[in-house]
Design a protein around this motif. Structure first.
Motif, PDB file in Angstrom:
ATOM      1  N   PHE A  50       0.106  -1.389  -0.077  1.00  0.00           N
ATOM      2  CA  PHE A  50       0.193   0.078   0.013  1.00  0.00           C
ATOM      3  C   PHE A  50       1.381   0.810   0.119  1.00  0.00           C
ATOM      4  N   TYR A  51       0.358   2.515  -0.853  1.00  0.00           N
ATOM      5  CA  TYR A  51       0.889   3.107  -0.412  1.00  0.00           C
ATOM      6  C   TYR A  51      -0.812   4.664   0.264  1.00  0.00           C
ATOM      7  N   LEU A  52       0.361   5.561   1.174  1.00  0.00           N
ATOM      8  CA  LEU A  52      -0.934   6.239   2.008  1.00  0.00           C
ATOM      9  C   LEU A  52      -0.909   7.171   1.115  1.00  0.00           C
ATOM     10  N   TRP A  53      -1.917   7.545   1.713  1.00  0.00           N
ATOM     11  CA  TRP A  53      -2.634   9.196   0.654  1.00  0.00           C
ATOM     12  C   TRP A  53      -1.825  10.223   1.659  1.00  0.00           C
ATOM     13  N   LYS A  54      -0.849  11.107   1.610  1.00  0.00           N
ATOM     14  CA  LYS A  54      -0.273  12.051   3.122  1.00  0.00           C
ATOM     15  C   LYS A  54       0.384  13.155   2.100  1.00  0.00           C
ATOM     16  N   GLU A  55      -0.105  14.208   3.055  1.00  0.00           N
ATOM     17  CA  GLU A  55       0.479  15.556   2.865  1.00  0.00           C
ATOM     18  C   GLU A  55       0.812  15.845   1.227  1.00  0.00           C
ATOM     19  N   ASP A  56       0.072  15.479   0.607  1.00  0.00           N
ATOM     20  CA  ASP A  56      -0.572  15.593  -0.891  1.00  0.00           C
ATOM     21  C   ASP A  56       0.151  14.952  -1.979  1.00  0.00           C
ATOM     22  N   GLN A  57      -0.018  13.576  -1.505  1.00  0.00           N
ATOM     23  CA  GLN A  57       1.297  13.005  -1.749  1.00  0.00           C
ATOM     24  C   GLN A  57       1.102  11.272  -1.467  1.00  0.00           C
ATOM     25  N   LEU A  58       1.632  10.450  -2.404  1.00  0.00           N
ATOM     26  CA  LEU A  58       1.263   8.976  -1.978  1.00  0.00           C
ATOM     27  C   LEU A  58       2.645   8.596  -1.046  1.00  0.00           C
ATOM     28  N   VAL A  59       2.146   8.147  -0.290  1.00  0.00           N
ATOM     29  CA  VAL A  59       3.849   7.844   0.778  1.00  0.00           C
ATOM     30  C   VAL A  59       3.881   6.105   1.784  1.00  0.00           C
ATOM     31  N   LEU A  60       5.017   5.399   0.958  1.00  0.00           N
ATOM     32  CA  LEU A  60       5.286   4.094   1.600  1.00  0.00           C
ATOM     33  C   LEU A  60       4.509   3.719   2.927  1.00  0.00           C
ATOM     34  N   GLY A  61       3.357   2.452   2.254  1.00  0.00           N
ATOM     35  CA  GLY A  61       2.557   2.527   2.930  1.00  0.00           C
ATOM     36  C   GLY A  61       3.495   0.317   3.263  1.00  0.00           C
ATOM     37  N   PRO A  62       2.618  -0.144   5.046  1.00  0.00           N
ATOM     38  CA  PRO A  62       2.766  -1.608   4.645  1.00  0.00           C
ATOM     39  C   PRO A  62       3.198  -2.605   3.665  1.00  0.00           C
ATOM     40  N   PHE A  63       3.830  -3.009   3.192  1.00  0.00           N
ATOM     41  CA  PHE A  63       4.174  -3.657   2.453  1.00  0.00           C
ATOM     42  C   PHE A  63       5.286  -5.352   2.497  1.00  0.00           C
ATOM     43  N   GLN A  64       4.808  -6.207   1.302  1.00  0.00           N
ATOM     44  CA  GLN A  64       5.977  -7.500   1.187  1.00  0.00           C
ATOM     45  C   GLN A  64       6.649  -7.267  -0.179  1.00  0.00           C
ATOM     46  N   GLY A  65       7.667  -7.396  -0.259  1.00  0.00           N
ATOM     47  CA  GLY A  65       8.158  -7.847  -1.741  1.00  0.00           C
ATOM     48  C   GLY A  65      10.112  -6.801  -1.322  1.00  0.00           C
ATOM     49  N   ARG A  66      11.038  -6.540  -2.433  1.00  0.00           N
ATOM     50  CA  ARG A  66      11.875  -5.186  -2.245  1.00  0.00           C
ATOM     51  C   ARG A  66      11.281  -3.836  -1.754  1.00  0.00           C
ATOM     52  N   VAL A  67      12.820  -3.159  -1.759  1.00  0.00           N
ATOM     53  CA  VAL A  67      12.834  -1.900  -1.361  1.00  0.00           C
ATOM     54  C   VAL A  67      12.355  -1.174  -2.557  1.00  0.00           C
ATOM     55  N   ALA A  68      11.133  -0.179  -2.055  1.00  0.00           N
ATOM     56  CA  ALA A  68      10.294   0.185  -3.335  1.00  0.00           C
ATOM     57  C   ALA A  68      10.380   2.033  -2.695  1.00  0.00           C
ATOM     58  N   CYS A  69       9.693   3.179  -3.762  1.00  0.00           N
ATOM     59  CA  CYS A  69       9.698   4.646  -4.044  1.00  0.00           C
ATOM     60  C   CYS A  69       9.348   5.083  -2.590  1.00  0.00           C
ATOM     61  N   THR A  70       9.309   5.908  -2.040  1.00  0.00           N
ATOM     62  CA  THR A  70       9.265   5.878  -0.839  1.00  0.00           C
ATOM     63  C   THR A  70       8.308   7.361  -0.861  1.00  0.00           C
ATOM     64  N   ARG A  71       8.050   7.967  -1.690  1.00  0.00           N
ATOM     65  CA  ARG A  71       6.838   9.065  -2.117  1.00  0.00           C
ATOM     66  C   ARG A  71       6.528   9.313  -3.622  1.00  0.00           C
ATOM     67  N   ILE A  72       5.616   8.858  -3.869  1.00  0.00           N
ATOM     68  CA  ILE A  72       5.027   9.032  -5.487  1.00  0.00           C
ATOM     69  C   ILE A  72       3.729  10.376  -5.679  1.00  0.00           C
ATOM     70  N   PRO A  73       4.404  12.073  -6.832  1.00  0.00           N
ATOM     71  CA  PRO A  73       3.631  12.197  -6.620  1.00  0.00           C
ATOM     72  C   PRO A  73       1.663  11.998  -7.631  1.00  0.00           C
ATOM     73  N   LEU A  74       1.366  12.907  -7.304  1.00  0.00           N
ATOM     74  CA  LEU A  74      -0.244  12.726  -7.441  1.00  0.00           C
ATOM     75  C   LEU A  74      -0.067  12.818  -9.070  1.00  0.00           C
ATOM     76  N   GLY A  75      -0.022  11.629 -10.223  1.00  0.00           N
ATOM     77  CA  GLY A  75      -0.308  11.240 -11.186  1.00  0.00           C
ATOM     78  C   GLY A  75       0.461  10.983 -11.396  1.00  0.00           C
ATOM     79  N   LYS A  76       1.728  10.890 -10.665  1.00  0.00           N
ATOM     80  CA  LYS A  76       2.801  10.235 -12.012  1.00  0.00           C
ATOM     81  C   LYS A  76       2.957   8.766 -11.450  1.00  0.00           C
TER      82      LYS A  76
END
Length: 155
Positions: A50-76
């Motif tokens: 999961f990515y959580l919607w925080k501070e007008d962007q998606l922020v990495l949440g709980p997951f299984q797998g390899r290291v992931a992007c921490t923040r994703i801007p809206l629309g990207k």
């Protein structure tokens, strides 16, 4: 309630998610268990979480797998597009998706489901596979059912 002791089949996944998270009100705990259950039950995945919607962007949440992007801007990328449009996207080949964000170069296909509580965006469920065309319409229905179960636990 403790997690199931045996490996889940895809057909058992929705019922198992409901039994594990249905009575638990903590969003993060539920996202963690759902990520683990999806990663265990669905073959050919390299990331589920999961990515959580925080501070007008998606922020990495709980997951299984390899290291992931921490923040994703809206629309990207796929996740950002789902957060913007609030509709599930199934991408058979991520390399053909304009603006795809390659957190893991091994990812070849992706499905992302928005997590909405009414009109409020909570985040997205993101599932990646190293196999092109991995996700079916049945996977979409199953994952959307799982997100509905998660949303019902939000107080």
């Amino acid at each position: 309630m403790s997690a199931p002791a045996q490996r889940l089949t895809q057909d058992e996944l929705v019922a198992a998610v409901n039994s594990v998270v249905g009575a638990e009100p903590d969003l993060i705990a539920n996202m963690a268990n759902i990520s683990a259950m999806i990663f265990e039950a669905m073959p050919d995945l390299n990331w589920a979480g999961f990515y959580l919607w925080k501070e007008d962007q998606l922020v990495l949440g709980p997951f299984q797998g390899r290291v992931a992007c921490t923040r994703i801007p809206l629309g990207k990328g796929v996740c950002g597009a789902v957060a913007r449009d609030r509709e599930t996207l199934v991408v058979p080949d991520v390399h053909e998706f304009p603006g795809h964000i390659a957190c893991d170069a091994a990812s070849a296909s992706e499905i992302v489901v928005p997590v909405l509580a009414g009109d409020r965006l909570i985040g997205v469920l993101d599932i990646d596979s190293p196999v092109k065309g991995r996700f079916s319409s049945e996977d979409r229905v199953r994952l959307e059912e799982i997100v509905k179960i998660l949303v019902q636990t939000i107080g």
